[in-house]
Design an enzyme around this catalytic site. Structure first.
Site, PDB file in Angstrom:
ATOM      1  N   SER A  68       0.850  -1.196   0.000  1.00  0.00           N
ATOM      2  CA  SER A  68       0.000   0.000   0.000  1.00  0.00           C
ATOM      3  C   SER A  68       0.881   1.239   0.000  1.00  0.00           C
ATOM      4  CB  SER A  68      -0.858   0.002   1.264  1.00  0.00           C
ATOM      5  OG  SER A  68      -1.341   1.310   1.522  1.00  0.00           O
ATOM      6  N   SER A  69       0.367   2.322  -0.595  1.00  0.00           N
ATOM      7  CA  SER A  69       1.155   3.565  -0.612  1.00  0.00           C
ATOM      8  C   SER A  69       1.227   4.200   0.780  1.00  0.00           C
ATOM      9  CB  SER A  69       0.597   4.550  -1.638  1.00  0.00           C
ATOM     10  OG  SER A  69      -0.748   4.831  -1.365  1.00  0.00           O
ATOM     11  N   CYS A  70       0.405   3.688   1.735  1.00  0.00           N
ATOM     12  CA  CYS A  70       0.524   4.146   3.139  1.00  0.00           C
ATOM     13  C   CYS A  70       1.876   3.765   3.726  1.00  0.00           C
ATOM     14  CB  CYS A  70      -0.511   3.483   4.035  1.00  0.00           C
ATOM     15  SG  CYS A  70      -2.183   3.769   3.584  1.00  0.00           S
ATOM     16  N   TYR A 101      -1.846  -0.133  10.144  1.00  0.00           N
ATOM     17  CA  TYR A 101      -2.034  -0.827   8.857  1.00  0.00           C
ATOM     18  C   TYR A 101      -0.753  -0.753   8.020  1.00  0.00           C
ATOM     19  CZ  TYR A 101      -3.836  -1.389   4.085  1.00  0.00           C
ATOM     20  OH  TYR A 101      -4.039  -1.790   2.789  1.00  0.00           O
ATOM     21  N   LYS A 112       1.831  -3.613   6.348  1.00  0.00           N
ATOM     22  CA  LYS A 112       2.156  -3.675   4.913  1.00  0.00           C
ATOM     23  C   LYS A 112       3.677  -3.637   4.704  1.00  0.00           C
ATOM     24  CE  LYS A 112      -1.729  -4.085   2.780  1.00  0.00           C
ATOM     25  NZ  LYS A 112      -1.974  -5.303   2.003  1.00  0.00           N
ATOM     26  N   HIS A 165     -12.956   4.119   1.269  1.00  0.00           N
ATOM     27  CA  HIS A 165     -11.966   5.114   0.895  1.00  0.00           C
ATOM     28  C   HIS A 165     -12.699   6.298   0.279  1.00  0.00           C
ATOM     29  CE1 HIS A 165      -8.092   3.174   1.649  1.00  0.00           C
ATOM     30  NE2 HIS A 165      -8.743   2.040   1.447  1.00  0.00           N
TER      31      HIS A 165
HETATM   32  P1  GDP Z   1      -5.998   7.786   2.686  1.00  0.00           P
HETATM   33  O1  GDP Z   1      -5.642   7.957   1.245  1.00  0.00           O
HETATM   34  O2  GDP Z   1      -5.304   6.628   3.319  1.00  0.00           O
HETATM   35  O3  GDP Z   1      -5.812   9.073   3.457  1.00  0.00           O
HETATM   36  O4  GDP Z   1      -7.509   7.380   2.832  1.00  0.00           O
HETATM   37  P2  GDP Z   1      -8.910   7.893   2.281  1.00  0.00           P
HETATM   38  O5  GDP Z   1      -9.112   7.427   0.897  1.00  0.00           O
HETATM   39  O6  GDP Z   1      -9.905   7.414   3.288  1.00  0.00           O
HETATM   40  O7  GDP Z   1      -8.910   9.483   2.362  1.00  0.00           O
HETATM   41  C1  GDP Z   1      -8.314  10.346   1.451  1.00  0.00           C
HETATM   42  C2  GDP Z   1      -8.636  11.805   1.746  1.00  0.00           C
HETATM   43  O8  GDP Z   1     -10.021  12.054   1.439  1.00  0.00           O
HETATM   44  C3  GDP Z   1      -8.429  12.331   3.173  1.00  0.00           C
HETATM   45  O9  GDP Z   1      -7.849  13.619   3.071  1.00  0.00           O
HETATM   46  C4  GDP Z   1      -9.863  12.461   3.710  1.00  0.00           C
HETATM   47  O10 GDP Z   1      -9.993  13.449   4.713  1.00  0.00           O
HETATM   48  C5  GDP Z   1     -10.617  12.868   2.439  1.00  0.00           C
HETATM   49  N1  GDP Z   1     -12.085  12.620   2.501  1.00  0.00           N
HETATM   50  C6  GDP Z   1     -13.045  13.556   2.295  1.00  0.00           C
HETATM   51  N2  GDP Z   1     -14.268  13.027   2.469  1.00  0.00           N
HETATM   52  C7  GDP Z   1     -14.090  11.722   2.754  1.00  0.00           C
HETATM   53  C8  GDP Z   1     -15.009  10.657   3.031  1.00  0.00           C
HETATM   54  O11 GDP Z   1     -16.231  10.805   3.043  1.00  0.00           O
HETATM   55  N3  GDP Z   1     -14.458   9.431   3.266  1.00  0.00           N
HETATM   56  C9  GDP Z   1     -13.095   9.220   3.251  1.00  0.00           C
HETATM   57  N4  GDP Z   1     -12.628   7.993   3.498  1.00  0.00           N
HETATM   58  N5  GDP Z   1     -12.215  10.221   3.017  1.00  0.00           N
HETATM   59  C10 GDP Z   1     -12.702  11.463   2.778  1.00  0.00           C
END
Ligand code: GDP
Length: 323
Positions: free
Chosen positions: A108-110, A137, A141, A180
């Site tokens: 994962s890119s995390c 997590y 990974k 996500h």
């Molecule tokens: P990340 O890539 O591991 O940070 O995971 P996410 O895909 O959950 O989130 C990506 C970004 O989208 C973060 O900056 C969140 O704050 C933003 N975001 C905005 N609205 C949402 C939402 O409804 N769900 C999620 N998961 N992220 C959101």
């Protein structure tokens, strides 16, 4: 990888696993073993070992391990970490003991540090602290990547690792808590449209940038590296090359859904990593290109969400995002 080779995709019903099975079938690989519901319980070492002894897979695409969006990572860090650690330890060790020819571990890119030079190159792994919202997590990974490298070093195993951009697609988790950003926003903005709500809450400032990849394109990249890449000491980034801000992403999703209300950014919610963009130049130099435009991939994912919604409504089940 011969067309009749025995291929196992642990995590075959995850977003990436399902796309991998679809891609393998499309490319006429006929020897899939352990497809759901016949997959062993990956958290059970004896079950995994017994499965490898009976099914004798030759190639493994390790797409297993629970994952989730930023909220799921905050709420369930122990569940996510443990599920990933157990499944990768059991599968990688069984693959070695049962003579698997090649394994691709999908990380994962995390795994990259929070403040990583962009675009992120594999040399930056383990050079700084992780993003706190997903450090548990991400540590699991990183352990998976390191375990593959260790088996390669100690036993000469051909176990490689790929680090994908943020994947989204047809079998996504569309729940607001678990999903996500793309599936969560498709569901939230759809709900706002159907209920004629004046605005929809978007977490964070909208400023973070993410590189996304459609799961079916990622599956295609995984098949490509399984056949073309053999450097077990060096993970390879699997990205399509462009990043967008969360604000731009939300605006595109609003267009796809056809919602005319306001996007209300809530800066009390976490942003997560400021920027996640992969340097995928090694993959691109080898000749791989993504086939699906971002707009088309969003549309296909929205259609999949609507189909899931229709199915659930017919079956009398409320999809969590719609209640
Ligand atoms: P990340 O890539 O591991 O940070 O995971 P996410 O895909 O959950 O989130 C990506 C970004 O989208 C973060 O900056 C969140 O704050 C933003 N975001 C905005 N609205 C949402 C939402 O409804 N769900 C999620 N998961 N992220 C959101």
């Amino acid at each position: 990888m011969e067309k009749h080779a025995r291929i196992f995709v642990p995590g075959g019903d995850t977003l990436i696993g399902a796309a991998l099975r679809r891609r393998l079938a499309f490319q006429r690989f006929t020897g899939l073993v352990g497809t759901p519901p016949g997959e062993p319980d990956l958290c059970s070492a004896p079950e995994v070992d017994d499965f490898f002894r009976r099914a004798r897979p030759e190639y493994v695409f390790l797409a297993a391990g629970k994952s989730g969006g930023i909220r799921a990572n905050q709420l369930f860090p122990a569940d996510l970490m443990l599920d990933n650690l157990l499944s990768e330890c059991h599968v990688i060790d069984a693959a070695h003991r049962h003579g698997v020819k090649k394994l691709l571990y999908i990380a994962s890119s995390c795994s990259y540090p929070k403040h990583c030079p962009q675009p992120m190159r594999v040399e930056s792994l383990m050079t700084g602290p992780l993003e706190p919202t997903n450090d548990a997590y991400a540590t699991a990974k990183i352990a998976g990547i390191t375990l593959c490298q260790a088996y390669a070093r100690q036993h000469g195993a051909n176990f490689i690792s790929g680090i994908p951009a943020n994947a989204f697609g047809l079998e996504d988790d569309f729940s607001p808590e678990g999903g996500h950003v793309i599936p969560a926003l498709l569901a939230k903005i759809h709900k706002a449209k159907v209920e004629s709500l004046p605005s929809v809450p978007i977490w964070g400032t909208g400023a973070p940038r993410r590189e996304f990849i459609f799961a079916d394109d990622l599956a295609d990249a995984c098949l490509f590296v399984m056949q073309e890449y053999d450097d077990a000491a060096t993970p390879i980034n699997l990205g399509a090359g462009e990043d967008l801000s969360i604000r731009e992403t939300a605006e595109l999703i609003r267009e796809v859904v056809g919602y005319t209300g306001e996007l209300a950014f809530d800066s009390t919610k976490p942003d997560g990593m400021p920027l996640k963009s992969l340097d995928s130049s090694p993959l691109i130099r080898m000749g791989w290109r993504a086939q699906t435009s971002f707009a088309k991939a969003l549309l296909l994912t929205y259609e999949a969400f609507q189909n899931e919604l229709r199915k659930s409504t017919q079956e009398g089940i409320h999809v969590r995002a719609a209640v």
